[in-house]
Design a protein around this motif. Structure first.
Motif, PDB file in Angstrom:
ATOM      1  N   LEU A   1       0.827  -1.210   0.000  1.00 52.00           N
ATOM      2  CA  LEU A   1       0.000   0.000   0.000  1.00 52.00           C
ATOM      3  C   LEU A   1       0.862   1.260   0.000  1.00 52.00           C
ATOM      4  O   LEU A   1       0.458   2.288  -0.509  1.00 52.00           O
TER       5      LEU A   1
ATOM      6  N   GLN B   1     -10.423   0.853   7.424  1.00 49.66           N
ATOM      7  CA  GLN B   1     -11.251  -0.340   7.345  1.00 49.66           C
ATOM      8  C   GLN B   1     -12.383  -0.186   8.346  1.00 49.66           C
ATOM      9  O   GLN B   1     -12.149  -0.011   9.544  1.00 49.66           O
TER      10      GLN B   1
ATOM     11  N   ASP C   1     -10.749   0.053  -7.967  1.00 51.74           N
ATOM     12  CA  ASP C   1     -10.119  -1.273  -7.968  1.00 51.74           C
ATOM     13  C   ASP C   1      -9.407  -1.506  -6.633  1.00 51.74           C
ATOM     14  O   ASP C   1      -9.578  -2.546  -5.978  1.00 51.74           O
TER      15      ASP C   1
ATOM     16  N   ALA D   1     -10.094  -4.007  -3.541  1.00 53.58           N
ATOM     17  CA  ALA D   1      -9.027  -4.943  -3.163  1.00 53.58           C
ATOM     18  C   ALA D   1      -8.726  -4.862  -1.668  1.00 53.58           C
ATOM     19  O   ALA D   1      -8.462  -5.878  -1.021  1.00 53.58           O
TER      20      ALA D   1
ATOM     21  N   SER E   1      -9.077  -7.921   0.829  1.00 52.63           N
ATOM     22  CA  SER E   1      -7.950  -8.375   1.658  1.00 52.63           C
ATOM     23  C   SER E   1      -8.356  -8.465   3.110  1.00 52.63           C
ATOM     24  O   SER E   1      -7.987  -9.404   3.815  1.00 52.63           O
TER      25      SER E   1
ATOM     26  N   THR F   1      -7.781  -8.758 -10.055  1.00 51.99           N
ATOM     27  CA  THR F   1      -8.997  -8.277 -10.701  1.00 51.99           C
ATOM     28  C   THR F   1      -9.179  -9.024 -12.016  1.00 51.99           C
ATOM     29  O   THR F   1      -8.276  -9.054 -12.849  1.00 51.99           O
ATOM     30  N   ALA F   2     -10.343  -9.614 -12.206  1.00 53.33           N
ATOM     31  CA  ALA F   2     -10.641 -10.292 -13.476  1.00 53.33           C
ATOM     32  C   ALA F   2     -11.550  -9.417 -14.336  1.00 53.33           C
ATOM     33  O   ALA F   2     -11.451  -9.420 -15.555  1.00 53.33           O
ATOM     34  N   GLU F   3     -12.425  -8.665 -13.685  1.00 55.94           N
ATOM     35  CA  GLU F   3     -13.415  -7.895 -14.431  1.00 55.94           C
ATOM     36  C   GLU F   3     -13.856  -6.684 -13.608  1.00 55.94           C
ATOM     37  O   GLU F   3     -14.035  -6.804 -12.392  1.00 55.94           O
TER      38      GLU F   3
ATOM     39  N   ARG G   1     -13.159 -19.592  -5.961  1.00 56.74           N
ATOM     40  CA  ARG G   1     -12.071 -18.604  -6.008  1.00 56.74           C
ATOM     41  C   ARG G   1     -12.560 -17.211  -6.403  1.00 56.74           C
ATOM     42  O   ARG G   1     -11.764 -16.280  -6.475  1.00 56.74           O
ATOM     43  N   LYS G   2     -13.852 -17.098  -6.694  1.00 52.79           N
ATOM     44  CA  LYS G   2     -14.356 -15.807  -7.178  1.00 52.79           C
ATOM     45  C   LYS G   2     -14.892 -14.948  -6.030  1.00 52.79           C
ATOM     46  O   LYS G   2     -15.602 -15.445  -5.168  1.00 52.79           O
TER      47      LYS G   2
ATOM     48  N   LEU H   1     -15.047  -8.285 -10.206  1.00 54.72           N
ATOM     49  CA  LEU H   1     -14.876  -9.719  -9.948  1.00 54.72           C
ATOM     50  C   LEU H   1     -13.385  -9.955  -9.744  1.00 54.72           C
ATOM     51  O   LEU H   1     -12.561  -9.566 -10.580  1.00 54.72           O
TER      52      LEU H   1
ATOM     53  N   ILE I   1     -10.320 -12.833  -8.587  1.00 55.83           N
ATOM     54  CA  ILE I   1     -10.034 -14.263  -8.496  1.00 55.83           C
ATOM     55  C   ILE I   1      -8.901 -14.451  -7.489  1.00 55.83           C
ATOM     56  O   ILE I   1      -7.837 -13.821  -7.621  1.00 55.83           O
TER      57      ILE I   1
ATOM     58  N   LYS J   1      -5.797 -15.505  -5.857  1.00 58.41           N
ATOM     59  CA  LYS J   1      -4.567 -15.994  -6.450  1.00 58.41           C
ATOM     60  C   LYS J   1      -3.404 -15.410  -5.678  1.00 58.41           C
ATOM     61  O   LYS J   1      -3.395 -14.217  -5.389  1.00 58.41           O
TER      62      LYS J   1
HETATM   63  C1  LIG Z   1      -6.473  -5.264   6.810  1.00 58.85           C
HETATM   64  C2  LIG Z   1      -6.463  -5.003   5.327  1.00 58.85           C
HETATM   65  C3  LIG Z   1      -5.078  -4.813   4.799  1.00 58.85           C
HETATM   66  C4  LIG Z   1      -5.073  -4.759   3.309  1.00 58.85           C
HETATM   67  C5  LIG Z   1      -3.665  -4.586   2.882  1.00 58.85           C
HETATM   68  C6  LIG Z   1      -3.432  -5.177   1.497  1.00 58.85           C
HETATM   69  C7  LIG Z   1      -4.209  -4.506   0.450  1.00 58.85           C
HETATM   70  C8  LIG Z   1      -3.629  -4.873  -0.831  1.00 58.85           C
HETATM   71  C9  LIG Z   1      -4.124  -3.949  -1.855  1.00 58.85           C
HETATM   72  C10 LIG Z   1      -3.430  -4.218  -3.111  1.00 58.85           C
HETATM   73  C11 LIG Z   1      -4.162  -3.494  -4.124  1.00 58.85           C
HETATM   74  C12 LIG Z   1      -3.796  -4.000  -5.455  1.00 58.85           C
HETATM   75  C13 LIG Z   1      -5.018  -4.180  -6.285  1.00 58.85           C
HETATM   76  C14 LIG Z   1      -4.616  -4.381  -7.660  1.00 58.85           C
HETATM   77  C15 LIG Z   1      -5.504  -5.320  -8.360  1.00 58.85           C
HETATM   78  C16 LIG Z   1      -4.987  -5.501  -9.729  1.00 58.85           C
HETATM   79  O1  LIG Z   1      -4.707  -4.566 -10.409  1.00 58.85           O
HETATM   80  S1  LIG Z   1      -4.695  -7.095 -10.309  1.00 58.85           S
HETATM   81  C17 LIG Z   1      -4.006  -6.802 -11.930  1.00 58.85           C
HETATM   82  C18 LIG Z   1      -5.024  -6.915 -13.017  1.00 58.85           C
HETATM   83  N1  LIG Z   1      -5.462  -8.258 -13.153  1.00 58.85           N
HETATM   84  C19 LIG Z   1      -4.679  -9.200 -13.701  1.00 58.85           C
HETATM   85  O2  LIG Z   1      -3.539  -8.979 -14.094  1.00 58.85           O
HETATM   86  C20 LIG Z   1      -5.282 -10.570 -13.818  1.00 58.85           C
HETATM   87  C21 LIG Z   1      -4.782 -11.272 -15.075  1.00 58.85           C
HETATM   88  N2  LIG Z   1      -5.532 -12.502 -15.275  1.00 58.85           N
HETATM   89  C22 LIG Z   1      -5.133 -13.643 -14.678  1.00 58.85           C
HETATM   90  O3  LIG Z   1      -4.101 -13.693 -13.984  1.00 58.85           O
HETATM   91  C23 LIG Z   1      -5.997 -14.843 -14.864  1.00 58.85           C
HETATM   92  O4  LIG Z   1      -6.763 -14.719 -16.034  1.00 58.85           O
HETATM   93  C24 LIG Z   1      -6.963 -15.080 -13.657  1.00 58.85           C
HETATM   94  C25 LIG Z   1      -7.936 -13.896 -13.490  1.00 58.85           C
HETATM   95  C26 LIG Z   1      -6.154 -15.271 -12.385  1.00 58.85           C
HETATM   96  C27 LIG Z   1      -7.781 -16.321 -13.917  1.00 58.85           C
HETATM   97  O5  LIG Z   1      -6.892 -17.346 -14.296  1.00 58.85           O
HETATM   98  P1  LIG Z   1      -6.841 -18.766 -13.565  1.00 58.85           P
HETATM   99  O6  LIG Z   1      -6.229 -18.649 -12.226  1.00 58.85           O
HETATM  100  O7  LIG Z   1      -6.209 -19.717 -14.519  1.00 58.85           O
HETATM  101  O8  LIG Z   1      -8.318 -19.096 -13.298  1.00 58.85           O
HETATM  102  P2  LIG Z   1      -9.360 -19.855 -14.236  1.00 58.85           P
HETATM  103  O9  LIG Z   1      -9.305 -21.296 -13.837  1.00 58.85           O
HETATM  104  O10 LIG Z   1      -9.209 -19.489 -15.664  1.00 58.85           O
HETATM  105  O11 LIG Z   1     -10.706 -19.185 -13.718  1.00 58.85           O
HETATM  106  C28 LIG Z   1     -11.183 -19.380 -12.412  1.00 58.85           C
HETATM  107  C29 LIG Z   1     -12.636 -18.997 -12.433  1.00 58.85           C
HETATM  108  O12 LIG Z   1     -12.739 -17.565 -12.662  1.00 58.85           O
HETATM  109  C30 LIG Z   1     -13.478 -17.303 -13.865  1.00 58.85           C
HETATM  110  N3  LIG Z   1     -12.833 -16.188 -14.558  1.00 58.85           N
HETATM  111  C31 LIG Z   1     -11.545 -16.007 -14.789  1.00 58.85           C
HETATM  112  N4  LIG Z   1     -11.341 -14.846 -15.423  1.00 58.85           N
HETATM  113  C32 LIG Z   1     -12.548 -14.289 -15.584  1.00 58.85           C
HETATM  114  C33 LIG Z   1     -13.001 -13.071 -16.158  1.00 58.85           C
HETATM  115  N5  LIG Z   1     -12.143 -12.196 -16.705  1.00 58.85           N
HETATM  116  N6  LIG Z   1     -14.309 -12.817 -16.145  1.00 58.85           N
HETATM  117  C34 LIG Z   1     -15.199 -13.687 -15.597  1.00 58.85           C
HETATM  118  N7  LIG Z   1     -14.824 -14.846 -15.006  1.00 58.85           N
HETATM  119  C35 LIG Z   1     -13.523 -15.131 -15.022  1.00 58.85           C
HETATM  120  C36 LIG Z   1     -13.373 -18.589 -14.690  1.00 58.85           C
HETATM  121  O13 LIG Z   1     -14.464 -18.694 -15.581  1.00 58.85           O
HETATM  122  C37 LIG Z   1     -13.391 -19.647 -13.601  1.00 58.85           C
HETATM  123  O14 LIG Z   1     -14.716 -19.806 -13.165  1.00 58.85           O
HETATM  124  P3  LIG Z   1     -15.298 -21.269 -12.722  1.00 58.85           P
HETATM  125  O15 LIG Z   1     -15.053 -22.151 -13.882  1.00 58.85           O
HETATM  126  O16 LIG Z   1     -14.472 -21.664 -11.500  1.00 58.85           O
HETATM  127  O17 LIG Z   1     -16.731 -21.005 -12.405  1.00 58.85           O
END
Ligand SMILES: CCCCCCCCCCCCCCCC(=O)SCCNC(=O)CCNC(=O)[C@H](O)C(C)(C)COP(=O)(O)OP(=O)(O)OC[C@H]1O[C@@H](n2cnc3c(N)ncnc32)[C@H](O)[C@@H]1OP(=O)(O)O
Length: 201
Positions: free
Chosen positions: A74, A94, A127, A131, A135, A143-145, A172-173, A193, A195, A197
């Motif tokens: 963060l 929080q 986003d 997140a 957490s 983030t997937a969507e 996992r969703k 949405l 996932i 990971k």
């Molecule tokens: C006390 C509190 C302290 C807190 C302190 C910490 C705080 C901490 C903050 C950090 C803040 C950072 C927040 C940044 C958040 C980003 O910015 S993340 C970056 C942007 N996102 C990405 O880069 C993701 C890239 N995509 C991927 O890595 C992969 O496609 C995914 C999403 C992991 C999915 O791949 P996979 O693991 O192979 O999963 P897969 O088996 O294909 O799918 C699993 C399920 O999800 C579904 N699915 C997958 N993708 C999608 C999709 N796009 N749409 C719909 N469904 C989907 C599948 O259909 C499947 O569903 P089921 O068949 O199980 O029903």
């Protein structure tokens, strides 16, 4: 309500520098600066950039840890990070119900249409708000969507309330929702949405 760790309290030298760069960025964008952004001023800024770049680690060396758990995530975040000059920065709290909450004003460098926050920036902020709530619920992931609905314009230099909440899980969703509000009116709603990971970076 607890503040989510995004800083040490007393700003360190990096946080002070990041804040100065943030002010510089906003000032550079102001049209009035054109008269004083002489080659002399521009050169001084470039010299400082050269000096820091020469001692900075290669970007790849800086990336460590696991999503949602690694120390400083963060603090270096492009949304909440006091150590990141491109961050706003937002201080998340929080709430007792697990949702995340922050208040901020968006300065000039986040402008989209004149006087308004850029829609992509709203998405970026929401986003992270979602997140943080995920957490807190032990559902860190990627983030997937995201579906954004821009209901009203979000003005610059006006207090904006940012909220993120965890909605439901299935395997996992994780479905979450984030909102931006101005004067009690919702300006942007985001449904996300995520996932679960672990990222071994
Ligand atoms: C006390 C509190 C302290 C807190 C302190 C910490 C705080 C901490 C903050 C950090 C803040 C950072 C927040 C940044 C958040 C980003 O910015 S993340 C970056 C942007 N996102 C990405 O880069 C993701 C890239 N995509 C991927 O890595 C992969 O496609 C995914 C999403 C992991 C999915 O791949 P996979 O693991 O192979 O999963 P897969 O088996 O294909 O799918 C699993 C399920 O999800 C579904 N699915 C997958 N993708 C999608 C999709 N796009 N749409 C719909 N469904 C989907 C599948 O259909 C499947 O569903 P089921 O068949 O199980 O029903």
């Amino acid at each position: 309500m607890n503040e989510v760790d995004s800083g040490s309290g007393t700003p360190d030298a990096v946080e002070v520098a990041a804040d100065a760069v943030r002010r510089l960025t906003a000032a550079i964008l102001e049209s009035r600066v054109r008269g004083v952004a002489t080659p002399d001023v521009s050169e001084k800024i470039s010299v400082l950039a050269d000096r820091l770049e020469a001692v900075a680690a290669h970007p790849r060396e800086c990336v460590t840890g696991k999503i949602g758990t690694h120390e400083g995530a963060l603090q270096r975040s492009p949304v909440s990070g006091p150590k990141n000059p491109v961050a706003i920065p937002l201080r998340f709290e929080q709430c007792d119900d697990g949702s995340s909450l922050a208040h901020t004003e968006f300065p000039r460098q986040y402008q989209g249409p004149p006087g308004l926050v850029h829609g992509g920036v709203s998405g970026l902020v929401l986003d992270v708000a979602m997140a943080v709530a995920n957490s807190a619920a032990g559902r860190a992931g990627v983030t997937a969507e995201m579906t954004l609905r821009y209901l009203r314009p979000t003005p610059l230099y006006t207090e904006v309330t940012v909220r993120g909440r965890h909605v439901r899980v299935e395997g996992r969703k994780t479905w979450s929702q984030g909102t931006l509000e101005v004067d009690g009116e919702t300006t942007v709603v985001c449904d996300g949405l995520f996932i679960t990971k672990e990222l071994a970076l």
